[in-house]
Design an enzyme around this catalytic site. Structure first.
Site, PDB file in Angstrom:
ATOM      1  N   LYS A  32      -5.437  -0.822   0.809  1.00  0.00           N
ATOM      2  CA  LYS A  32      -4.742  -0.995   2.418  1.00  0.00           C
ATOM      3  C   LYS A  32      -5.731  -0.679   3.122  1.00  0.00           C
ATOM      4  CE  LYS A  32      -1.625   1.987   3.408  1.00  0.00           C
ATOM      5  NZ  LYS A  32      -2.420   2.545   4.220  1.00  0.00           N
ATOM      6  N   THR A  33      -6.649  -0.008   2.917  1.00  0.00           N
ATOM      7  CA  THR A  33      -7.026   0.630   4.223  1.00  0.00           C
ATOM      8  C   THR A  33      -8.156  -0.282   4.486  1.00  0.00           C
ATOM      9  OG1 THR A  33      -6.455   2.813   4.333  1.00  0.00           O
ATOM     10  CG2 THR A  33      -8.540   2.392   6.167  1.00  0.00           C
ATOM     11  N   ASP A 215       0.239   0.066  10.424  1.00  0.00           N
ATOM     12  CA  ASP A 215       0.151   0.826   9.035  1.00  0.00           C
ATOM     13  C   ASP A 215       1.336   1.526   8.773  1.00  0.00           C
ATOM     14  OD1 ASP A 215      -0.961   1.563   6.408  1.00  0.00           O
ATOM     15  OD2 ASP A 215      -2.017   2.656   7.286  1.00  0.00           O
ATOM     16  N   GLU A 216       1.290   1.738   7.352  1.00  0.00           N
ATOM     17  CA  GLU A 216       2.790   2.411   7.014  1.00  0.00           C
ATOM     18  C   GLU A 216       4.412   2.473   7.933  1.00  0.00           C
ATOM     19  OE1 GLU A 216       2.078   4.631   4.358  1.00  0.00           O
ATOM     20  OE2 GLU A 216       0.357   5.165   4.732  1.00  0.00           O
ATOM     21  N   GLN A 246       7.124   3.902  -0.919  1.00  0.00           N
ATOM     22  CA  GLN A 246       6.530   4.989  -0.532  1.00  0.00           C
ATOM     23  C   GLN A 246       7.087   5.440   0.695  1.00  0.00           C
ATOM     24  OE1 GLN A 246       2.771   5.658  -1.439  1.00  0.00           O
ATOM     25  NE2 GLN A 246       1.930   3.445  -1.739  1.00  0.00           N
ATOM     26  N   ARG A 600      -0.637   9.177  -7.277  1.00  0.00           N
ATOM     27  CA  ARG A 600      -1.978  10.887  -6.047  1.00  0.00           C
ATOM     28  C   ARG A 600      -2.708  10.410  -7.697  1.00  0.00           C
ATOM     29  NH1 ARG A 600      -1.507   8.334  -2.645  1.00  0.00           N
ATOM     30  NH2 ARG A 600       0.855   6.926  -3.025  1.00  0.00           N
TER      31      ARG A 600
END
Length: 737
Positions: A32-33, A215-216, A246, A600
């Site tokens: 994503k980043t 973002d997010e 998430q 994670r």
């Protein structure tokens, strides 16, 4: 640099999209980043002026990483990259007059906010009862996240508690205004109101920021939603990136509907799904996907990976929390022997309280560990003292900072003197620092007046040099305030304090060498530090952290512990067993939280469950989390590491022994007990001698709790007015004093 060279096809689509609304559904570990930073660089490479790009994320650390990546691609500087709070803080300074605030306003941290709530309660004469300052502050924060002013909140207040909070909220706002201060929630609320009430400012910002990237997005609340859509209203060049699976912050105002309903807001939106996972192995993805598939509030998405092999996910059952910690310590030692670094291993838990046994066990096993608990550095006394001096230089109306440093270090200004100064300041309608300058008018004389005036002159002198770099001002304040001399001793406590202040001055120097700016800019940056901005890896130690804190991180091996009903999922219901829409939403968020923890892990994932756990000092039977059953599959291996259970004689004769809940009758009994035995978290304070208040009987002292199982648990209370009474705790509505 070829911005598209190493991207997969969905990533290229997201990066190359230019005009119009775009929703990027970015699965865990899907790059994503990389996509967001490449998208910013691509927009600028296509002729978009950098100043027209606004990229918003949720932590300063993420924003810093985003800036660094964009610059590393050779992209011209000028894009605005920051958190919602940081961007709004700058906008409020720019449009301070329109927002009816001082451009030099102070941002109070949570501790200061709770103190202001406490003062508001005292000024209203509401001290005592069930108005706990911390809880009232949380209620006010939620109201602000929903864009409710004191008047709006009062209009919908129904219960006695809510009506009292409405009064406190109104007084709290008055105290903030008197100190030219805002809290964190105000940063969002004030900007949202500006965009709502001032079309000219909304249009100006829309013209300035022609391309908005959020973002997010699944973690945005109502205020953030209004801000993002307000800026993008006219051009609709908004890119929302996130993952409904998430979304784990509903408890602090995040609304999953913002991302689920993006296509309703923008019917012509392009939707890109990033489903290839670059982090985890197939077994981990299979287990995590099997879990999250049980949620209804989500967008269709199928994670997959090209990584080959990988260990099966392990589910281990242990006798108790001590056995759980020992077993995991052994697994960690084995991973270390196999060549893994401690810093690439992590233990996740739902509640902070679960870390204690692991800390003790790891210490005995000589396993280095670090507990990630947020920004304790900036909460240290000496750091808050220095920052209070600096805040007072910027904002002379900041009475909270003035009170903190007026006699720090000790300069002979006692409580009686301060009380007189505060009384005069209130009657004259002036800040406390101004009252210090007018000590004679405040009724002070002799040495007391001289000391107070000297303090005011010190602040005035330091404030006259605000054009100097932040580091120089911080050093000067540290020296001339007397703090440097106060910590000159050789004792360990003084050495630690000096070291901490030196580190603070280093942060000011780094600020000067970086983007730079005024002392006010530096203080804004410090005020907006978030929970994990300073998490930079465990530095040769195993990381212990909550599942919430784990979001955005990755580790070679992860251990999710305490996978038991009531812990994960954490039971936030009213314990009546009745299903509700809110209860189902809570359960889905808990499932998303478990999903975040599982994803994670890159190579190995272990989930553990204890057969018994000591709760409030009582050895309590536990039942396995229902989530463990939902992840079952070909890639999940169950290890029963419990000792043989004690079973009835009849069962022993039948030969049924060993294993987790070896006897089926005992298992049924234990699981039935577990569903009813442990008290809800809000009653953890209850023990013999606790002081409580009842809405009818008033104040009293607890004499006995239990032993009946919940929800039939009885509590015996000796009330001050009407003597001893035995109540059913689940309906008694007791509150702590």
């Amino acid at each position: 640099m070829d911005l598209l060279a190493d991207l997969n096809e969905p990533q290229r689509l997201a990066v190359c999209h230019v005009d119009g609304p775009l929703l990027i559904l970015a699965g865990a570990g899907s790059g994503k980043t990389r996509v967001i930073t490449r998208r910013v660089a691509h927009l600028i490479s296509q002729g978009v002026a950098p100043r027209c790009v606004l990229a918003i994320t949720f932590t300063n650390k993420a924003a810093g990483e985003m800036k660094a990546r964009i610059e590393a691609m050779g992209t011209p500087r000028g894009a605005t990259v920051g958190t919602f709070h940081a961007v709004c803080a700058r906008l409020l300074r720019e449009f301070a007059e329109a927002a009816r605030i001082s451009p030099d306003y102070t941002i109070y941290d949570r501790d200061d906010q709770v103190k202001i709530v406490q003062r508001a309660i005292e000024r209203l004469g509401l001290k005592g009862g069930n108005l706990q300052p911390s809880a009232v502050h949380t209620t006010i924060s939620k109201a602000k996240n929903e864009l409710l002013t004191p008047q709006a909140y009062a209009g919908r207040a129904g219960s006695f508690y809510e009506r009292n909070v409405a009064q406190v909220y109104r007084e709290y706002e008055k105290l903030l205004a008197a100190g030219s201060a805002l809290d964190f929630d105000d940063l969002l609320l004030r900007v949202a109101f500006l965009l709502r009430d001032r079309p000219d400012i909304r249009q100006l910002l829309g013209q300035r920021y022609r391309y908005v990237l959020i973002d997010e997005y699944q973690d945005t609340n109502r205020a953030q939603y209004i801000i993002a859509h307000g800026i993008a209203m006219d051009h609709e060049n908004i890119c929302a990136t996130g993952d409904p699976d998430q979304s784990i912050y509903a408890w602090r105002g995040a609304d999953i509907r913002n991302i689920l309903e993006f296509e309703n807001d923008y019917p012509n939106a392009t939707v890109v799904r990033l489903e290839e996972n670059y982090r985890s192995t197939k077994p981990i993805l299979a287990a995590a996907s099997g879990l999250i598939a049980h949620n209804r509030m989500r967008k269709r998405k199928a994670l997959w990976t090209q990584r080959q092999g990988g260990s099966n996910v392990r589910v281990i059952y242990c006798d108790d929390e001590h056995a759980e910690a020992r077993i995991i310590a052994g697994r960690i030692a084995a991973l270390r022997d196999a060549g893994r670094d401690y810093s690439d291993l992590a233990v996740f838990y739902r509640l902070n309280s679960l870390s204690r046994v692991f800390e003790e066990t790891f210490f005995k096993a000589r396993i280095p560990y670090r507990v990630a608990r947020g920004v304790e550095f900036f909460n240290r006394k000496e750091i808050k003292d220095v920052l209070a001096y600096l805040k007072l230089l910027i904002n002379c109306a900041d009475d909270l900072s003035c009170l903190r440093v007026i006699n720090t270090p000790a300069r002979g200004i006692g409580a009686t003197t301060v009380s007189r100064l505060r009384a005069f300041a209130a009657s004259a309608g002036v800040p406390l620092l101004e009252a210090c300058r007018r000590a004679d008018e405040a009724g002070l004389g002799g040495p007391a007046a001289g000391r107070v005036k000297a303090f005011a002159r010190l602040i005035e002198s330091l404030a006259s040099e605000l054009r100097r770099p932040a580091r120089e001002i911080a050093e000067e304040a540290y020296r001339r305030s007397g703090m440097e001399q106060a910590y000159a001793g050789k004792e360990e406590e003084n050495r630690q304090a000096r070291s901490n202040i030196e580190e603070l001055i280093t942060t000011a120097a780094e600020f000067d060498q970086g983007e730079g700016g005024t002392l006010g800019d530096y203080l804004f940056q410090v005020s907006l530090v978030s929970d994990l901005d300073h998490y930079d890896g465990a530095g040769g130690a195993v990381t212990l952290m909550t599942l919430h804190a784990a979001k955005g991180l990755e580790f070679s091996a992860a251990f999710v512990v305490g996978c038991e009903a009531g812990l994960l999922p954490f039971d936030r219901s009213d314990f009546t067993g009745r299903a509700s829409r809110e209860g189902e939403a809570d359960l889905e968020e808990e499932r998303r939280l478990a999903f975040v923890g599982m994803t994670r892990a890159k190579d190995e994932l272990v989930l553990s469950c204890a057969r018994r756990r000591r709760i409030r000092g009582v050895d309590t039977p536990r039942s396995a989390s229902p989530f463990l059953g939902e992840i079952a599959g070909e890639h999940v291996v169950v290890e029963d590491l419990t000792m043989p259970a004690r079973v009835p004689a009849a069962a022993r004769k039948s030969g049924r022994r060993g294993g987790f809940y070896a006897d089926v009758d005992e298992r049924a009994l234990i699981e039935a007990m577990e569903s009813r035995s442990s008290l809800p978290p809000e009653y953890e304070y209850l023990r013999e001698g606790s002081r409580v208040i009842h809405p009818k009987f008033g104040r009293g002292t607890v004499r006995q709790v239990g032993p009946q199982p919940w929800p039939e648990t009885r509590v015996k209370v000796d009330f001050d007015r009407c003597g001893a009474k035995t109540l059913v705790l689940s309906v008694a509505k007791l509150e702590p004093l």
